[in-house]
Design a protein around this motif. Structure first.
Motif, short mmCIF file in Angstrom:
data_model
loop_
_atom_site.label_atom_id
_atom_site.label_comp_id
_atom_site.label_asym_id
_atom_site.label_seq_id
_atom_site.Cartn_x
_atom_site.Cartn_y
_atom_site.Cartn_z
N LEU A 167 -0.39 -3.82 3.69
CA LEU A 167 -0.52 -2.60 2.89
C LEU A 167 0.20 -1.42 3.52
CD1 LEU A 167 -4.32 -2.72 1.92
CD2 LEU A 167 -2.37 -3.13 0.40
N HIS A 168 -0.04 -1.20 4.83
CA HIS A 168 0.41 0.04 5.47
C HIS A 168 1.26 -0.18 6.72
CE1 HIS A 168 -3.37 1.14 3.27
NE2 HIS A 168 -2.54 2.04 2.79
N HIS A 169 1.77 -1.39 6.90
CA HIS A 169 2.66 -1.70 8.02
C HIS A 169 2.02 -1.37 9.38
CE1 HIS A 169 6.44 -2.32 10.20
NE2 HIS A 169 6.97 -2.77 9.07
N PRO A 170 0.83 -1.92 9.65
CA PRO A 170 0.20 -1.67 10.95
C PRO A 170 0.72 -2.64 12.00
CG PRO A 170 -1.20 -3.09 9.66
CD PRO A 170 -0.01 -2.77 8.78
N GLU A 188 -9.06 -4.63 14.13
CA GLU A 188 -10.20 -5.54 14.08
C GLU A 188 -9.93 -6.64 13.05
OE1 GLU A 188 -12.78 -5.46 16.05
OE2 GLU A 188 -12.15 -3.61 17.07
N ALA A 189 -10.63 -7.76 13.18
CA ALA A 189 -10.39 -8.91 12.32
C ALA A 189 -10.53 -8.55 10.84
CB ALA A 189 -11.34 -10.05 12.69
N ALA A 190 -11.57 -7.79 10.49
CA ALA A 190 -11.79 -7.43 9.09
C ALA A 190 -10.65 -6.57 8.55
CB ALA A 190 -13.12 -6.70 8.94
N ASP A 191 -10.14 -5.68 9.39
CA ASP A 191 -9.04 -4.81 8.97
C ASP A 191 -7.74 -5.61 8.81
OD1 ASP A 191 -10.67 -2.56 8.93
OD2 ASP A 191 -10.31 -2.14 11.06
N GLN A 192 -7.52 -6.56 9.70
CA GLN A 192 -6.35 -7.42 9.55
C GLN A 192 -6.42 -8.17 8.22
OE1 GLN A 192 -4.45 -9.72 12.52
NE2 GLN A 192 -5.66 -8.91 14.21
N HIS A 193 -7.58 -8.75 7.95
CA HIS A 193 -7.73 -9.53 6.72
C HIS A 193 -7.48 -8.65 5.49
CE1 HIS A 193 -9.82 -11.55 3.36
NE2 HIS A 193 -9.40 -12.65 3.95
N HIS A 194 -8.00 -7.42 5.51
CA HIS A 194 -7.82 -6.53 4.37
C HIS A 194 -6.34 -6.19 4.18
CE1 HIS A 194 -8.45 -3.37 1.46
NE2 HIS A 194 -7.83 -2.51 2.24
N GLU A 195 -5.65 -5.84 5.25
CA GLU A 195 -4.24 -5.48 5.15
C GLU A 195 -3.41 -6.63 4.57
OE1 GLU A 195 -2.07 -2.92 5.91
OE2 GLU A 195 -3.73 -1.52 6.11
N ALA A 253 3.57 -16.37 -1.80
CA ALA A 253 3.29 -17.45 -0.85
C ALA A 253 3.42 -17.02 0.60
CB ALA A 253 4.23 -18.63 -1.12
N GLY A 254 4.28 -16.01 0.86
CA GLY A 254 4.61 -15.69 2.24
C GLY A 254 4.37 -14.25 2.62
N LEU A 255 4.24 -14.03 3.92
CA LEU A 255 4.05 -12.71 4.50
C LEU A 255 5.01 -12.55 5.67
CD1 LEU A 255 1.54 -10.28 4.88
CD2 LEU A 255 1.53 -11.50 7.05
N ALA A 256 5.54 -11.34 5.84
CA ALA A 256 6.29 -10.99 7.04
C ALA A 256 5.40 -10.10 7.90
CB ALA A 256 7.58 -10.27 6.69
N TYR A 257 5.14 -10.53 9.14
CA TYR A 257 4.33 -9.71 10.04
C TYR A 257 5.09 -8.42 10.37
CZ TYR A 257 1.87 -14.14 10.99
OH TYR A 257 1.17 -15.32 10.89
N PRO A 258 4.50 -7.25 10.17
CA PRO A 258 5.19 -6.01 10.52
C PRO A 258 5.58 -5.97 11.99
CG PRO A 258 3.31 -5.53 9.12
CD PRO A 258 3.21 -6.99 9.50
N GLY A 259 6.85 -5.80 12.25
CA GLY A 259 7.33 -5.80 13.62
C GLY A 259 7.17 -7.13 14.31
N GLY A 260 6.83 -8.17 13.55
CA GLY A 260 6.60 -9.49 14.14
C GLY A 260 5.27 -9.62 14.85
N GLY A 291 0.81 -1.22 0.00
CA GLY A 291 0.00 0.00 0.00
C GLY A 291 0.84 1.26 0.00
N LEU A 292 1.89 1.29 0.80
CA LEU A 292 2.76 2.46 0.86
C LEU A 292 3.51 2.64 -0.46
CD1 LEU A 292 4.17 2.19 4.50
CD2 LEU A 292 2.24 3.54 3.66
N MET A 293 3.90 1.53 -1.08
CA MET A 293 4.54 1.62 -2.40
C MET A 293 3.57 2.16 -3.43
SD MET A 293 6.67 -1.99 -2.39
CE MET A 293 7.16 -1.82 -4.11
#
Length: 338
Positions: free
Chosen positions: A221-224, A230-237, A254-261, A117-119
């Motif tokens: 998208l925005h490194h939250p 909320e669950a819906a916002d997590q899913h969207h990001e 295939a993979g995701l890195a959790y922002p800040g873990g 998202g930031l890109m």
């Protein structure tokens, strides 16, 4: 006794692990790759010369890095021996300009997790906004109240500004809307009006990752801080970042890195529902089979982890870091800080 001195003493007593045995994977975590002259307040990465020495060290140890996906497939297939994978979070332009050429020198491969998202929006990361405000303000102090009573931070020089930045970081562990509100409030308190630059790669630049044979993953998208959403916002990001990277670069993510873990059970469920097959954390440790594909450990490989006395690259320190010799030290420090 400084943390660097403690690490050096521990490295002297460290016995490197053998090359054979049960299959294991160390995933090393990087962010930015700085020009050797850059001195940001918030140093989120390594200088190019340090990355070059790290890669040469790994090649000499016969541990030339592979991608995260390749490493996990090796373990899942029952592979033996130790492997090292390399990852870069966020999607900064310097990953294209500096990391890719250095990886090519030793035939190393890596996974790049992109903050889509930031890109797309050409917006800076929130910590870059904070860094820019504290670095450019003419104020000699910050009087600010993110919540509760106002506090005062002196801003007389670079050391005080850096200390203020690190003290302020926890104040931005909030929802996206509140994070933006606090950043605007802080900039107003510092009388900063100029916008922070966006230092993320453009999509055209990011195509170089795939063209070089690297794995590309998502980083929301925005490194939250995902667990506060909320669950819906997590899913969207998560889901939208995967879709955007795939659409823009023509790759399969295939993979995701959790922002800040940062993650919780809701986050893991969102990853599964989004069609991802793995997600990596910032919790230090090696990966061995069987493993939870959505709570995969990674180990930082910072400058502090491998620079010895005099600021020179130390293979002894790098080997100890690679083997996890300092994991317990860091865990203890986090417990004391909390």
């Amino acid at each position: 006794m400084s943390a660097r001195t403690v690490r050096w003493l521990l490295s002297l007593a460290h016995a490197p692990r053998g090359a054979g045995g049960r299959g294991s994977l160390t995933i090393l975590r990087h962010h930015r790759v700085y020009d050797d002259r850059e001195r940001p307040l918030y140093r989120l990465g390594v200088s190019a010369w340090v990355l070059r020495d790290q890669l040469r060290f790994l090649a000499a140890e016969r541990l030339t890095p592979i991608t995260v996906g390749e490493g996990l497939a090796h373990l899942a297939g029952g592979g033996a021996g130790h492997r090292v994978a390399l990852s870069f979070d966020d999607g900064y332009r310097d990953n294209v300009e500096r990391a890719l050429p250095l990886l090519a020198e030793t035939g190393a491969r890596a996974t790049f997790f992109l903050t889509a998202g930031l890109m797309e929006e050409r917006q800076p990361a929130w910590w870059d906004v904070l860094d820019h405000a504290l670095a450019t303000t003419r104020s000699r102090e910050l009087r600010w109240a993110p919540s509760g009573a106002p506090r005062v931070w002196p801003l007389g020089g670079l050391a005080e500004r850096s200390a203020a930045l690190h003290a302020l970081l926890p104040a931005f562990r909030t929802s996206l809307a509140e994070r933006d509100r606090r950043l605007a409030s802080l900039r107003q308190a510092l009388e900063v009006t100029a916008a922070a630059p966006c230092e993320f790669a453009t999509w055209d630049e990011a195509r170089a990752f795939a063209a070089a044979g690297m794995e590309v993953g998502a980083h929301t998208l925005h490194h939250p801080h995902l667990s506060v959403l909320e669950a819906a916002d997590q899913h969207h990001e998560i889901a939208a970042s995967k879709q955007q990277v795939e659409a823009r670069l023509g790759v399969s993510v295939a993979g995701l890195a959790y922002p800040g873990g940062d993650h919780d059970d809701v986050t893991v469920a969102a990853c599964r529902a989004s069609g991802l097959t793995y997600a990596v954390t910032t919790r230090a440790g090696d990966v061995v089979a069987p493993f939870d594909p959505f709570r995969i450990s990674r180990r930082g490989f910072s400058e502090g982890a491998c620079l010895g006395p005099g600021g020179r690259f130390s293979r002894r320190l790098a080997r100890a870091e690679l083997d996890g010799a300092f994991d317990r030290l860091r865990a203890t420090a986090r417990e004391v800080a909390s």
